[in-house]
Structure formats: structure tokens, C-alpha cells
Motif scaffolding. Structure first.
Motif, PDB file in Angstrom:
ATOM      1  N   THR A 165      15.721 -26.180 -14.228  1.00 35.07           N
ATOM      2  CA  THR A 165      17.042 -25.855 -14.793  1.00 35.07           C
ATOM      3  C   THR A 165      17.342 -24.389 -14.509  1.00 35.07           C
ATOM      4  O   THR A 165      16.485 -23.642 -14.043  1.00 35.07           O
ATOM      5  N   ARG A 166      18.556 -23.966 -14.883  1.00 37.02           N
ATOM      6  CA  ARG A 166      18.894 -22.550 -14.722  1.00 37.02           C
ATOM      7  C   ARG A 166      18.820 -21.808 -16.053  1.00 37.02           C
ATOM      8  O   ARG A 166      19.290 -20.695 -16.162  1.00 37.02           O
ATOM      9  N   GLY A 167      18.285 -22.459 -17.082  1.00 36.85           N
ATOM     10  CA  GLY A 167      18.254 -21.831 -18.404  1.00 36.85           C
ATOM     11  C   GLY A 167      17.284 -20.667 -18.481  1.00 36.85           C
ATOM     12  O   GLY A 167      16.654 -20.299 -17.499  1.00 36.85           O
ATOM     13  N   ASN A 168      17.198 -20.067 -19.638  1.00 29.54           N
ATOM     14  CA  ASN A 168      16.227 -19.003 -19.853  1.00 29.54           C
ATOM     15  C   ASN A 168      15.377 -19.355 -21.069  1.00 29.54           C
ATOM     16  O   ASN A 168      15.859 -19.250 -22.176  1.00 29.54           O
ATOM     17  N   PRO A 169      14.125 -19.764 -20.872  1.00 30.20           N
ATOM     18  CA  PRO A 169      13.478 -19.916 -19.582  1.00 30.20           C
ATOM     19  C   PRO A 169      13.970 -21.165 -18.841  1.00 30.20           C
ATOM     20  O   PRO A 169      14.442 -22.113 -19.466  1.00 30.20           O
ATOM     21  N   LYS A 170      13.817 -21.113 -17.511  1.00 27.91           N
ATOM     22  CA  LYS A 170      14.102 -22.322 -16.750  1.00 27.91           C
ATOM     23  C   LYS A 170      12.948 -23.309 -16.980  1.00 27.91           C
ATOM     24  O   LYS A 170      11.813 -22.883 -17.230  1.00 27.91           O
TER      25      LYS A 170
ATOM     26  N   GLU B  27      -5.109 -18.932 -27.748  1.00 23.17           N
ATOM     27  CA  GLU B  27      -4.461 -18.740 -26.456  1.00 23.17           C
ATOM     28  C   GLU B  27      -3.168 -17.955 -26.659  1.00 23.17           C
ATOM     29  O   GLU B  27      -2.238 -18.432 -27.311  1.00 23.17           O
ATOM     30  N   ASP B  28      -3.119 -16.766 -26.102  1.00 21.66           N
ATOM     31  CA  ASP B  28      -1.959 -15.897 -26.216  1.00 21.66           C
ATOM     32  C   ASP B  28      -1.153 -15.975 -24.921  1.00 21.66           C
ATOM     33  O   ASP B  28      -1.736 -16.154 -23.853  1.00 21.66           O
ATOM     34  N   ILE B  29       0.147 -15.843 -25.007  1.00 26.30           N
ATOM     35  CA  ILE B  29       0.977 -15.836 -23.796  1.00 26.30           C
ATOM     36  C   ILE B  29       0.867 -14.461 -23.149  1.00 26.30           C
ATOM     37  O   ILE B  29       1.165 -13.439 -23.773  1.00 26.30           O
ATOM     38  N   THR B  30       0.420 -14.434 -21.898  1.00 26.83           N
ATOM     39  CA  THR B  30       0.203 -13.143 -21.223  1.00 26.83           C
ATOM     40  C   THR B  30       1.028 -13.010 -19.944  1.00 26.83           C
ATOM     41  O   THR B  30       1.062 -11.937 -19.361  1.00 26.83           O
ATOM     42  N   LYS B  31       1.668 -14.115 -19.498  1.00 22.32           N
ATOM     43  CA  LYS B  31       2.451 -14.045 -18.264  1.00 22.32           C
ATOM     44  C   LYS B  31       3.861 -14.581 -18.488  1.00 22.32           C
ATOM     45  O   LYS B  31       4.120 -15.278 -19.472  1.00 22.32           O
ATOM     46  N   HIS B  32       4.756 -14.262 -17.543  1.00 25.90           N
ATOM     47  CA  HIS B  32       6.158 -14.678 -17.698  1.00 25.90           C
ATOM     48  C   HIS B  32       6.393 -16.132 -17.275  1.00 25.90           C
ATOM     49  O   HIS B  32       7.426 -16.706 -17.604  1.00 25.90           O
TER      50      HIS B  32
ATOM     51  N   VAL C 227       9.027 -15.170 -21.604  1.00 28.19           N
ATOM     52  CA  VAL C 227       8.774 -16.230 -20.614  1.00 28.19           C
ATOM     53  C   VAL C 227      10.072 -16.557 -19.866  1.00 28.19           C
ATOM     54  O   VAL C 227      11.108 -16.772 -20.484  1.00 28.19           O
ATOM     55  N   THR C 228      10.001 -16.569 -18.537  1.00 28.29           N
ATOM     56  CA  THR C 228      11.195 -16.843 -17.730  1.00 28.29           C
ATOM     57  C   THR C 228      11.168 -18.245 -17.139  1.00 28.29           C
ATOM     58  O   THR C 228      12.201 -18.772 -16.736  1.00 28.29           O
ATOM     59  N   SER C 229       9.982 -18.854 -17.067  1.00 26.49           N
ATOM     60  CA  SER C 229       9.865 -20.135 -16.384  1.00 26.49           C
ATOM     61  C   SER C 229       8.779 -20.981 -17.053  1.00 26.49           C
ATOM     62  O   SER C 229       7.692 -20.480 -17.342  1.00 26.49           O
ATOM     63  N   LEU C 230       9.116 -22.243 -17.300  1.00 27.50           N
ATOM     64  CA  LEU C 230       8.194 -23.128 -18.007  1.00 27.50           C
ATOM     65  C   LEU C 230       8.096 -24.461 -17.266  1.00 27.50           C
ATOM     66  O   LEU C 230       9.083 -25.194 -17.166  1.00 27.50           O
ATOM     67  N   GLY C 231       6.914 -24.747 -16.706  1.00 30.94           N
ATOM     68  CA  GLY C 231       6.696 -26.013 -16.013  1.00 30.94           C
ATOM     69  C   GLY C 231       5.748 -26.888 -16.821  1.00 30.94           C
ATOM     70  O   GLY C 231       4.798 -26.381 -17.426  1.00 30.94           O
ATOM     71  N   ILE C 232       6.040 -28.182 -16.857  1.00 31.45           N
ATOM     72  CA  ILE C 232       5.181 -29.099 -17.613  1.00 31.45           C
ATOM     73  C   ILE C 232       4.721 -30.211 -16.682  1.00 31.45           C
ATOM     74  O   ILE C 232       5.550 -30.862 -16.035  1.00 31.45           O
ATOM     75  N   ILE C 233       3.407 -30.398 -16.611  1.00 31.40           N
ATOM     76  CA  ILE C 233       2.840 -31.477 -15.797  1.00 31.40           C
ATOM     77  C   ILE C 233       2.100 -32.430 -16.725  1.00 31.40           C
ATOM     78  O   ILE C 233       1.273 -31.989 -17.544  1.00 31.40           O
ATOM     79  N   ARG C 234       2.413 -33.709 -16.631  1.00 33.75           N
ATOM     80  CA  ARG C 234       1.657 -34.684 -17.425  1.00 33.75           C
ATOM     81  C   ARG C 234       1.470 -35.978 -16.623  1.00 33.75           C
ATOM     82  O   ARG C 234       2.131 -36.171 -15.584  1.00 33.75           O
ATOM     83  N   ASP C 235       0.566 -36.825 -17.096  1.00 42.36           N
ATOM     84  CA  ASP C 235       0.306 -38.100 -16.434  1.00 42.36           C
ATOM     85  C   ASP C 235       1.357 -39.124 -16.815  1.00 42.36           C
ATOM     86  O   ASP C 235       1.853 -39.139 -17.953  1.00 42.36           O
ATOM     87  N   ALA C 236       1.661 -40.023 -15.870  1.00 38.60           N
ATOM     88  CA  ALA C 236       2.598 -41.116 -16.154  1.00 38.60           C
ATOM     89  C   ALA C 236       1.914 -42.206 -16.975  1.00 38.60           C
ATOM     90  O   ALA C 236       2.548 -42.878 -17.781  1.00 38.60           O
TER      91      ALA C 236
ATOM     92  N   PHE D 206       6.109 -28.098  -6.377  1.00 34.00           N
ATOM     93  CA  PHE D 206       6.529 -27.899  -7.781  1.00 34.00           C
ATOM     94  C   PHE D 206       6.036 -26.547  -8.296  1.00 34.00           C
ATOM     95  O   PHE D 206       6.792 -25.790  -8.924  1.00 34.00           O
ATOM     96  N   LEU D 207       4.781 -26.243  -8.006  1.00 32.76           N
ATOM     97  CA  LEU D 207       4.204 -24.986  -8.501  1.00 32.76           C
ATOM     98  C   LEU D 207       4.907 -23.775  -7.880  1.00 32.76           C
ATOM     99  O   LEU D 207       5.100 -22.755  -8.539  1.00 32.76           O
ATOM    100  N   LYS D 208       5.303 -23.918  -6.632  1.00 39.01           N
ATOM    101  CA  LYS D 208       5.979 -22.797  -5.969  1.00 39.01           C
ATOM    102  C   LYS D 208       7.398 -22.575  -6.510  1.00 39.01           C
ATOM    103  O   LYS D 208       7.942 -21.487  -6.403  1.00 39.01           O
ATOM    104  N   LEU D 209       7.970 -23.653  -7.084  1.00 40.79           N
ATOM    105  CA  LEU D 209       9.316 -23.515  -7.680  1.00 40.79           C
ATOM    106  C   LEU D 209       9.273 -22.833  -9.059  1.00 40.79           C
ATOM    107  O   LEU D 209      10.293 -22.388  -9.554  1.00 40.79           O
ATOM    108  N   LEU D 210       8.116 -22.806  -9.668  1.00 42.72           N
ATOM    109  CA  LEU D 210       7.979 -22.297 -11.038  1.00 42.72           C
ATOM    110  C   LEU D 210       8.398 -20.823 -11.118  1.00 42.72           C
ATOM    111  O   LEU D 210       8.057 -20.033 -10.260  1.00 42.72           O
TER     112      LEU D 210
END
Lengths: 360, 201
Positions: free
Chosen positions: B102-107, B5-10, B63-72, B197-201
Motif C-alpha cells: 500500500t502507499r500508507g504510512n507505514p506501507k 523484542e524491541d523495534i530497532t529498524k524502520h 516504522v515505514t514499511s510492514l511486510g507479513i508472511i504467513r502459511d496458507a 516481495f522482500l525487495k519491495l519492503l
């Protein structure tokens, strides 16, 4: 053993550091990112008091001849060593090794020495109406300055003198004994036979035999046979005759060659460009096991490059099973005009392999 | 050799497994969020090392934005903390709370399913989205009947209900496959928080 290595203005590297280094190091990265250049720089540093290596590394790349043309002042056999072919910038190679708590820093600086008084000015009457002046290359010198761990300075030179290159050096030991196995180099049976003889003289030949048995368990013994005037390593696998090692398979000959290189530079460094060449991936893990055993036994450091994910995964697997994980994987990446080394420890490389994230 | 799996999007969305990866790919397509790449962490374990491996991978610097979704699962706050620790361990800035970036890079941003503070998993979100269906009425009656005659019920009743529902579409259907077959009604309020959440990514 080198613990870190820094490069300035060499080949494609402007300002680069790789740290930490382990006993066995594997370098990957996309084409033209500088994998070969990195190990060439380390090789030059390892043999810092031998200026001829500055020529040898071009030969490893297949540039075996260079025409010295006095009218081409910009062309020298070594301008490709300098970043962007700019000979005005000094190449700086710095290596640090760590022995217990003590750190030893060694430096090799390379620059072009251009003293006006050494340039020969010559009138060439027929080229232009009024003729013009050219400077001959005579006196254009590559100066190598090696500073050892006690700050002692040793200067050596390669001097263009007419249509030949003169070496100005004195017999001083190199910082590290080193062997460079280039990607395009074919296995040289006579050279391997010589290296086998070297380890047999000191009674270490069984180390090689034990490692080769990992690949060919039927192997009982090795010996040198002179065939058609050329010495070659033959093996006994229980047949009614001995077999030349290459006949037992490319993998056998390749691993034999690698282990012999490691054994012949005890306490030194072996550089291997594109280590996977000629090796089927199914035996790669065994070959890494063999390399690790030899490197530990002879206290040799190994720095290899690869394009192959299978080679990286095999190395991880071999060292993960090994008594010690004395291995690091480094990926070179170009970004914002600079090249960076991304170093993967054991857990990170394992995670990258498990998840299928790209590591090359 | 596994798929590479290669990173292809920001923008990257990190999920736990292949099924979740398929699920969110379809969800993002429905939302026309084509600039987000869904990457599969292949399990919850070793998340710290896996995130570190991701940050060392080629093209991560883009990569400018990183979202993580996991189960509780059974520990909603523990799940959030473990992802925060992993983000910090990879040298990135972790968010202070869920569903914000966050406002980091990536957020970076984290969402623990089914919703902040609740035990459970993605299956619960999907189950909420089908609670009002005719099939679910039948499944509840079916489970009541089982309990009446055997005296027992499966330990994970939510999962049993969900996979009974999916079996009415095709035996053995999984969440991601169901998404590919347009089983989920993305406009159902149960998916609203994930959508935000996805729209904030």
C-alpha cells in the motif's frame, strides 16, 4: 471514578489526554516521559480545592525547601509546574467521570496572577552606579480556579508574601479524596497504624487481614501495638508472640500500606509511583490481586506507575484470573514533541506479553 | 520471562515463529537487505491482537514499511483475508492483493506461502528448491519402498520429504537452522517470488 483526564501546559505535558481509565490503571514508559508528572497532575486535580498540593508534589520529588529570593523574580516554588517553566501559560487539568449514563466534567485551572499594583518597587542604591529598581515577589500569586460539575467556581491562592507563602482558601471539600504514595517515600509505620485504626473504627479491618493472608496464609489477626511511643501494626502468625508487620517481609509491609491507602480514601483515588518498589516479582501477582480486591471493596480508583515488565505481566495475570478485568495498561510515548498515551485492552496486552513485544 | 523484542529498524517483516524468523534473517542477509527487522508473532492465533500490540509498541511510529508472511495451510484466501482484517483492526491500511504494498504510512504488504492462491507452507517452497537434488531421488525411492512394504504413507508427504532431506544433513534440523548452515540455495527459482516481495519492503 475518573474516566478520562486531560492536561494542558503542566510539567512536560503540552496537550495530553488519557482515555479511558479503569478502576485500576498501570502507567509505563521510558524515563522522563512523564509518568510521575501524569499522576501528580491527577493528584492536584483530585484535591483541586487544596492549593497546598501544588507545594506537596515537589516535596514528593524530594524538593523539600525553597529559598524565596526577592531579587530573583523568575524563581517561584511552583514554576516547575508549568510547561517549560513558562508561567505565562495557564495550566488546565480536566477530569471526566462517568456514572451510568451521566458524565460529570470538572476543571482545575492554575495561573500566575501578576497585578502591577501588587508588585512592590524598591530602590537598591549600592548595586550599580545609579542604582536600579527591582520588583519584590510580594503579590506574585498562584491562583487555582476549580469548576465543579455544576459549574460552581471555587478560587484558591498561594501567595508569596515576603519570605513566606500564604494560603488563601476556604474549607470546601476536595473533588476526590486522594493519597499519593511517592517512589522515594519509606513506609511510615505510624501513618499506617493511624490508617489501620481508621478502618477498624468502621469495622473494615478484616478486609486487610484477608488480603494479607494471600501473602502470608498463617496470619491470624492484626493489632496496633505502641512500641517506644510509636504505634505500629503487629500480626499474629501462630508464634508465641506478635510480630511487627515489616519483620514478616517487605512485601507484607508494602501491600499493607497500599491496601490501607486504598481503604482510607473510599470513593477516591490512590496514586502510587513505582509500585514495584520493595516487592519481589514472585509475589507481585498476589499483590495485584490484593489491590484489586481492596479497590473494588472500597470503590477506590488506583493509578500506579512502573518501570518493570514483570510488574505489568503480573498485573495482567492477576486481572485475567480475577472475577472482573477492571484494569487498563497505558504506555506513555514521546514523539514529535508531544506525549501520547497508548492504551492496551486485555487482548492487546495479552498478545504483547505472549509475543514478547516491548511494552515499557 | 520471555525474550523481549524491541523495534530497532524502520522496516519490519512479520513471520509466524522462531524457525521462520531464523530462516528469513539468513535470507535477508543473503540479499544484503540489512535494514529489515524480522519479528516473530509466535504462532498464527490472535494475529489481530498481536498486530495491535505491535502498533502500540515503542518506536512503531518510526516504522515505514510492514511486510507479513504467513502459511496458507489449507485455505489460501482465508489466510490472506485474516491478515488483511488484522491489519485493518490495528488501524492500518491493508493491501488489496498479495505481493504489492500500500502507499500508507507505514506501507503494508502480505505474502501467503507457498505462493498466492496455493495451499501449503514455507516447507513447500523449500521442497521445490531441492526437488532436483540427488538426495531427493533417494528419498522418493525410500518413500516408495515404505509404501510398498507397509501400504501407508505419512499424511503430510511434503513435510516428510523435506525433513528426510534435512536429516541427511543433520538429524532434527529445522528450516531456519538449515538456513544458518547454508543448506538452501537462495538462487533457486523456487525462492524468486519471496525475494521480489522482500525487495519491495
Amino acid at each position: 471514578m475518573l474516566h478520562s483526564f486531560t492536561i494542558e501546559n503542566f510539567r512536560c505535558f503540552q496537550d495530553f489526554v488519557i482515555k479511558p481509565l479503569e478502576r485500576i490503571n498501570l502507567i509505563a514508559g521510558k524515563n522522563n516521559v512523564g509518568k510521575t508528572a501524569l499522576i501528580e497532575g491527577m493528584f492536584l486535580f483530585a484535591g483541586a480545592t487544596n492549593p497546598q498540593l501544588a507545594m506537596s508534589i515537589n516535596v514528593f520529588r524530594g524538593i523539600e525547601a525553597f529559598e524565596l529570593k526577592p531579587e530573583l523574580l523568575t524563581e517561584t516554588p511552583w514554576n516547575s509546574l508549568f510547561l517549560n517553566f513558562d508561567e505565562n501559560k495557564m495550566i488546565r487539568l480536566t477530569g471526566i467521570d462517568v456514572n451510568g449514563k451521566s458524565k460529570r466534567e470538572r476543571r482545575l485551572h492554575m495561573k500566575i496572577e501578576r497585578k502591577e499594583s501588587e508588585l512592590v518597587m524598591k530602590r537598591v542604591p549600592d548595586r550599580e552606579k545609579e542604582g536600579f529598581i527591582v520588583s519584590e515577589l510580594k503579590g506574585k500569586t498562584l491562583e487555582l480556579t476549580y469548576t465543579d460539575e455544576s459549574k460552581k467556581v471555587i478560587k484558591t491562592k498561594l501567595i508569596i508574601d515576603g519570605n513566606r507563602i500564604r494560603v488563601d482558601t476556604s474549607p470546601v471539600p476536595v473533588p476526590y479524596n486522594a493519597i499519593f504514595i511517592a517512589a522515594r517515600t519509606r513506609i511510615n509505620a505510624a501513618e499506617d497504624a493511624q490508617r489501620y485504626s481508621n478502618i477498624e473504627i468502621v469495622g473494615q479491618q478484616d478486609v486487610l487481614l484477608d488480603i494479607l493472608k494471600l501473602i502470608e496464609p498463617k496470619l491470624k489477626r492484626l493489632t496496633i501495638v505502641v512500641s517506644a511511643g510509636v504505634p505500629m501494626i503487629f500480626g499474629d502468625i501462630g508464634l508465641d508472640r506478635l510480630l511487627p508487620l515489616p519483620i514478616m517481609g517487605d512485601g507484607m509491609a508494602r501491600v499493607c500500606s497500599l491496601v490501607l491507602a486504598i481503604a482510607n480514601v473510599q470513593n477516591g483515588i490512590v496514586f502510587i509511583d513505582e509500585i514495584e518498589n520493595g516487592i519481589h516479582h514472585s509475589i507481585m501477582e498476589k499483590i495485584w490481586t490484593g489491590i484489586a480486591e481492596a479497590a473494588r471493596r472500597f470503590n477506590t480508583q488506583v493509578v500506579a506507575t512502573t518501570h518493570s515488565r514483570e510488574c505489568i505481566a503480573s498485573a495482567y495475570s492477576a486481572f485475567n484470573r480475577s472475577e472482573r478485568y477492571d484494569f487498563l495498561f497505558h504506555r506513555l510515548e514521546r514523539g514529535n514533541g508531544t506525549i501520547e498515551a497508548k492504551t492496551y485492552d486485555k487482548e492487546t496486552l495479552e498478545a504483547a506479553i505472549e509475543t514478547g513485544f516491548e511494552v515499557r | 520471562m520471555e525474550d523481549i523484542e524491541d523495534i530497532t529498524k524502520h522496516k519490519l517483516l512479520i513471520v509466524e515463529g522462531t524457525d521462520e524468523q531464523n530462516f528469513f534473517k539468513v535470507f535477508l542477509r543473503h540479499l544484503s537487505l540489512d535494514d529489515i527487522q524480522v519479528m516473530n508473532m509466535r504462532g498464527k492465533s490472535k494475529i489481530r491482537a498481536k498486530l495491535r500490540a505491535l502498533t502500540l509498541a515503542p518506536n512503531f511510529s518510526d516504522v515505514t514499511s510492514l511486510g507479513i508472511i504467513r502459511d496458507a495451510d489449507d485455505d489460501p484466501s482465508g489466510a490472506f483475508q485474516s491478515v488483511c482484517d488484522a491489519i485493518r483492526g490495528a488501524g492500518l491500511v491493508a493491501p488489496r492483493r498479495q505481493l504489492s504494498f500500500t502507499r500508507g504510512n507505514p506501507k503494508t504488504g502480505i505474502m501467503v506461502l507457498p505462493q498466492p492462491g496455493s495451499k501449503g507452507m514455507l516447507e513447500d517452497v523449500c521442497l521445490n528448491s531441492i526437488n532436483d537434488t540427488q538426495e531427493m531421488d533417494c528419498i522418493i525411492k525410500y518413500l516408495d519402498c515404505i509404501k510398498k512394504h507397509t501400504g501407508t504413507l505419512p499424511s503430510n508427504i511434503s513435510k516428510s520429504k523435506l525433513y528426510s532431506f534435512l536429516a541427511t544433513k543433520e538429524p532434527g534440523l529445522r528450516l531456519g537452522e538449515a538456513a544458518l548452515r547454508s543448506v538452501w540455495r537462495w538462487d533457486n527459482p523456487a525462492f524468486e517470488q519471496i525475494k521480489r516481495f522482500l525487495k519491495l519492503l
